[in-house]
Design an enzyme around this catalytic site. Structure first.
Site, PDB file in Angstrom:
ATOM      1  N   SER A 114       0.809  -1.215   0.000  1.00 35.46           N
ATOM      2  CA  SER A 114       0.000   0.000   0.000  1.00 35.46           C
ATOM      3  C   SER A 114       0.843   1.267   0.000  1.00 35.46           C
ATOM      4  O   SER A 114       1.635   1.503  -0.901  1.00 35.46           O
ATOM      5  CB  SER A 114      -0.955  -0.048   1.183  1.00 35.46           C
ATOM      6  OG  SER A 114      -1.888   0.995   1.083  1.00 35.46           O
ATOM      7  N   HIS A 115       0.719   2.064   1.057  1.00 34.16           N
ATOM      8  CA  HIS A 115       1.384   3.361   1.105  1.00 34.16           C
ATOM      9  C   HIS A 115       2.816   3.269   1.633  1.00 34.16           C
ATOM     10  O   HIS A 115       3.511   4.273   1.692  1.00 34.16           O
ATOM     11  CB  HIS A 115       0.571   4.287   2.016  1.00 34.16           C
ATOM     12  CG  HIS A 115       0.361   3.683   3.374  1.00 34.16           C
ATOM     13  ND1 HIS A 115      -0.495   2.627   3.576  1.00 34.16           N
ATOM     14  CD2 HIS A 115       0.930   3.947   4.556  1.00 34.16           C
ATOM     15  CE1 HIS A 115      -0.449   2.285   4.855  1.00 34.16           C
ATOM     16  NE2 HIS A 115       0.404   3.061   5.465  1.00 34.16           N
ATOM     17  N   ASP A 280      -1.328   1.247  -3.894  1.00 38.13           N
ATOM     18  CA  ASP A 280      -2.180   0.231  -4.517  1.00 38.13           C
ATOM     19  C   ASP A 280      -3.542   0.783  -4.933  1.00 38.13           C
ATOM     20  O   ASP A 280      -4.440   0.008  -5.286  1.00 38.13           O
ATOM     21  CB  ASP A 280      -2.346  -0.975  -3.584  1.00 38.13           C
ATOM     22  CG  ASP A 280      -3.021  -0.624  -2.267  1.00 38.13           C
ATOM     23  OD1 ASP A 280      -2.893   0.530  -1.823  1.00 38.13           O
ATOM     24  OD2 ASP A 280      -3.680  -1.497  -1.689  1.00 38.13           O
ATOM     25  N   ASP A 282      -6.074   2.263  -3.402  1.00 37.13           N
ATOM     26  CA  ASP A 282      -7.330   2.203  -2.642  1.00 37.13           C
ATOM     27  C   ASP A 282      -7.572   3.450  -1.789  1.00 37.13           C
ATOM     28  O   ASP A 282      -8.676   3.648  -1.285  1.00 37.13           O
ATOM     29  CB  ASP A 282      -7.443   0.917  -1.804  1.00 37.13           C
ATOM     30  CG  ASP A 282      -6.286   0.711  -0.856  1.00 37.13           C
ATOM     31  OD1 ASP A 282      -5.366   1.554  -0.828  1.00 37.13           O
ATOM     32  OD2 ASP A 282      -6.290  -0.323  -0.155  1.00 37.13           O
ATOM     33  N   SER A 366      -8.179   7.278   7.334  1.00 36.95           N
ATOM     34  CA  SER A 366      -6.871   7.106   6.715  1.00 36.95           C
ATOM     35  C   SER A 366      -6.968   7.235   5.199  1.00 36.95           C
ATOM     36  O   SER A 366      -6.337   6.469   4.475  1.00 36.95           O
ATOM     37  CB  SER A 366      -6.299   5.752   7.118  1.00 36.95           C
ATOM     38  OG  SER A 366      -7.246   4.727   6.819  1.00 36.95           O
TER      39      SER A 366
HETATM   40  C1  VG1 Z   1      -3.827   1.676   8.257  1.00 34.55           C
HETATM   41  C2  VG1 Z   1      -5.042   2.575   8.424  1.00 34.55           C
HETATM   42  C3  VG1 Z   1      -6.312   1.769   8.207  1.00 34.55           C
HETATM   43  C4  VG1 Z   1      -6.254   1.096   6.832  1.00 34.55           C
HETATM   44  C5  VG1 Z   1      -4.998   0.268   6.722  1.00 34.55           C
HETATM   45  C6  VG1 Z   1      -4.822  -0.349   5.353  1.00 34.55           C
HETATM   46  O1  VG1 Z   1      -3.861   0.652   9.227  1.00 34.55           O
HETATM   47  O2  VG1 Z   1      -5.043   3.178   9.686  1.00 34.55           O
HETATM   48  O3  VG1 Z   1      -7.420   2.628   8.323  1.00 34.55           O
HETATM   49  O4  VG1 Z   1      -7.376   0.274   6.640  1.00 34.55           O
HETATM   50  O5  VG1 Z   1      -3.847   1.081   6.972  1.00 34.55           O
HETATM   51  O6  VG1 Z   1      -4.833   0.620   4.352  1.00 34.55           O
HETATM   52  P1  VG1 Z   1      -2.995   0.700  10.599  1.00 34.55           P
HETATM   53  O7  VG1 Z   1      -3.246  -0.601  11.274  1.00 34.55           O
HETATM   54  O8  VG1 Z   1      -1.569   0.924  10.181  1.00 34.55           O
HETATM   55  O9  VG1 Z   1      -3.510   1.878  11.351  1.00 34.55           O
HETATM   56  V1  VG1 Z   1      -3.864   0.388   2.995  1.00 34.55           V
HETATM   57  O10 VG1 Z   1      -4.293   1.566   1.851  1.00 34.55           O
HETATM   58  O11 VG1 Z   1      -2.381   0.453   3.704  1.00 34.55           O
HETATM   59  O12 VG1 Z   1      -4.207  -1.150   2.490  1.00 34.55           O
HETATM   60 CO    CO Z   2      -3.625   1.177   0.069  1.00 34.00          CO
END
Ligand code: VG1
Ligand code: CO
Length: 544
Positions: A114-115, A280, A282, A366
């Site tokens: 992802s990010h 990715d 989203d 997020s």
């Molecule tokens: C983070 C965000 C959460 C999101 C997740 C996946 O998780 O806070 O809201 O669903 O990333 O997003 P965490 O556990 O690090 O707080 V992505 O775009 O990274 O798939």
């Molecule tokens: Co993502």
């Protein structure tokens, strides 16, 4: 005939999927047998793979294509009949969800962190989405994890690499590899949801936008949909070519990391609207001219105005938000007389509500927004929704948000992240905070009376499954709230997230700068958890 090899292996520790799949450093994923073990655990734990169709693709980060070739060999050895792979191994997360559903696949494997930054020293990730196209629910991720702890062998076929650059079918020892156009199914779905004619007319009328793909997977999607189909000026999409290290950037659409976009929207001669997406595809960030839309407000605006988009013209059944997301959506839902559901962090918790038709729109603070059109959050979808609203109402992005504030009040909102803390330190902070909860009720903290202090626990209203310890929340009498939780997506140390918000219903006081508006609550948040004293940090790593 090529030969299937059954390769003996031993378990690796820690192959436990987090908030969204298994994420580790690329160096870890390149350890011999590491990826193979996890993939075999998926095949072993999810019934129905024999003769099935599977979707495969990733966000294009370093190691993507190598991993795809390995997974293709393993799929062939494990009885999969057909694999749909995005061209050049690319598929956005919502794009993969769309293809899984459109092609009625058994499931899909998405390669993404992802990010998180990519490159040889960056992060890599893998997640499995079953046939509804959504992130695997916890009962499936738990089963996969359990399997990784006992795994003794995996199956793989010795076969040459498949050329992923050319559309069409290749036979791999009886399994068909179909390289698909990554955008086609997705773009067709978007055309059913939004008024493309109205958006086209908007661009023809001189509306200008800047979409920052951050050198990640949305580049090809945004170029095809915004520029080719909707007629946005060439160059509206910037950083549109996916690179395996995201141009050494951090593909996270926020005010800190999307600097090219922020410079454009807050500079001279700014375009009318700005948007960015993550690695990715989203996530999304929406900007008006010199105006930032918080993701929580974005969800509320889409909720209030949903019927302007053809795909939602009949109204929405309900809305859902993750617990740390601001309560702007609750207020919008109340205005419309529809339910608002509160779930733990992570898109996997929205799946049952979407499948059951209880929630139509979902969102997270997020930078995640989505609907029942797929089962993942969807960055470009949100951008198209905003364009549709601007086209249908004739209002600017800023005016749409101000309408929300006028109708529902403004909720000042910020998230402070403390990244890369020693895990032990972060765990102790949370444990001490939890231990202090029972004594907080009724006390006054920073001038506010505590009305509720607990550790969020969730019971899914559809299937009754439960999730405990989903974040500490402290609610105050005036509607202010502080939430603390540890990230479940990082790969190094621990990240503490602190979410801070308070409502402001007085229109005369809705124009403060966010950090200033929340200054006293930010101080209370620090005092309650002892963040500075424990970590030695005098400020967060990232503020969004
Ligand atoms: C983070 C965000 C959460 C999101 C997740 C996946 O998780 O806070 O809201 O669903 O990333 O997003 P965490 O556990 O690090 O707080 V992505 O775009 O990274 O798939
Ligand atoms: Co993502």
């Amino acid at each position: 005939m090529s030969a299937i090899r059954v390769v003996p292996t031993t378990p690796f520790e820690g192959q436990k999927p987090g908030t969204s799949g298994l994420r580790k450093k690329v160096t870890v994923f390149r350890t011999p047998r590491y990826l193979e073990n996890f993939v075999q655990a998926i095949f072993d734990s999810v019934p129905g793979r024999q003769g099935a169709t599977m979707v495969l693709g990733g966000d294009g980060r370093f190691h993507n294509t190598a991993a795809i070739q390995t997974i293709l060999r393993m799929a062939a050895a494990n009885g999969i009949a057909r694999v749909l792979v995005g061209q050049n191994g690319l598929l956005s997360t919502p794009g993969a969800s769309c293809v899984i559903r459109a092609r009625q696949a058994w499931g899909g494997i998405i390669l993404s962190a992802s990010h998180n930054p990519g490159g040889p020293d960056g992060d890599f990730g893998i997640k499995f989405n079953p046939s509804n196209g959504g992130p695997a629910p916890e009962r499936i991720t738990d089963a996969i994890y359990e399997r990784t702890q006992t795994i003794g062998e995996y199956c793989i076929l010795d076969t040459p690499e498949v050329d992923l650059s050319v559309l069409g079918e290749t036979d791999v020892d009886g399994m068909v590899v179909e390289v698909i156009d990554l955008v086609a199914d997705y773009a067709a779905l978007m055309e059913t949801l939004f008024d493309f004619d109205a958006i086209r007319a908007l661009f023809q009328g001189g509306f200008r936008m800047c979409f920052d793909a951050m050198h990640a997977v949305t580049g090809p999607y945004a170029t095809e949909i915004l520029e080719n189909r909707l007629g946005a000026a060439k160059g509206s999409v910037i950083n549109g070519v996916p690179l395996d290290d995201f141009g050494e950037g951090h593909p996270d659409p926020n005010l800190v990391h999307a600097h090219d976009l922020v410079a454009a929207l807050f500079g001279d001669d700014a375009p009318d609207m700005g948007a960015a997406s993550d690695g990715d595809g989203d996530r999304n960030m929406i900007l008006g001219r010199r105006f930032y839309v918080t993701p929580s407000d974005s969800l509320a605006v889409l909720t209030l105005n949903a019927t302007h988009a053809p795909g939602y013209a009949r109204g929405i059944a309900g809305v859902a938000r993750s617990m740390p997301t601001s309560r702007a959506a609750d207020r919008a839902a109340e205005t419309l007389g529809i339910p608002c559901f509160e779930t733990p962090t992570g898109w996997k918790f929205f799946g049952t509500l979407l499948d059951a038709g209880k929630a139509t729109l979902c969102g997270e603070e997020s930078f995640g927004t989505g609907s029942d059109h797929v089962r993942e959050k969807d960055g470009l979808w949100a951008v198209l929704f905003w364009l549709n609203l601007v086209a249908a109402t004739g209002k600017t992005v800023e005016e749409l948000v101000r309408d929300l504030w006028r109708q529902c009040g403004r909720i000042y909102y910020t998230r402070h992240d403390y990244e890369d803390l020693p895990s032990g330190q972060a765990d102790t902070l949370m444990a001490d905070l939890r231990a202090s909860l029972s004594g907080l009720f009724g006390t006054v903290q920073g001038g506010r009376m505590v009305m509720l202090a607990d550790d969020f626990a969730y019971t899914d209203p559809v299937d009754g499954s439960t999730a405990a310890k989903q974040g500490v929340r402290v609610l105050f009498e005036d509607g202010a709230r502080i939430v603390y939780r540890l990230s479940g997506t990082g790969t190094a140390g621990a990240t503490l997230r602190v979410y801070i918000e308070r409502p402001e219903d007085d229109p005369a006081r809705q124009d403060l700068e966010t950090q200033a508006a929340l200054a006293d609550l930010i101080a209370t948040a620090d005092a309650l958890a002892g963040i500075q004293a424990r970590t030695g940090r005098d400020s967060p790593t990232v503020i969004t």
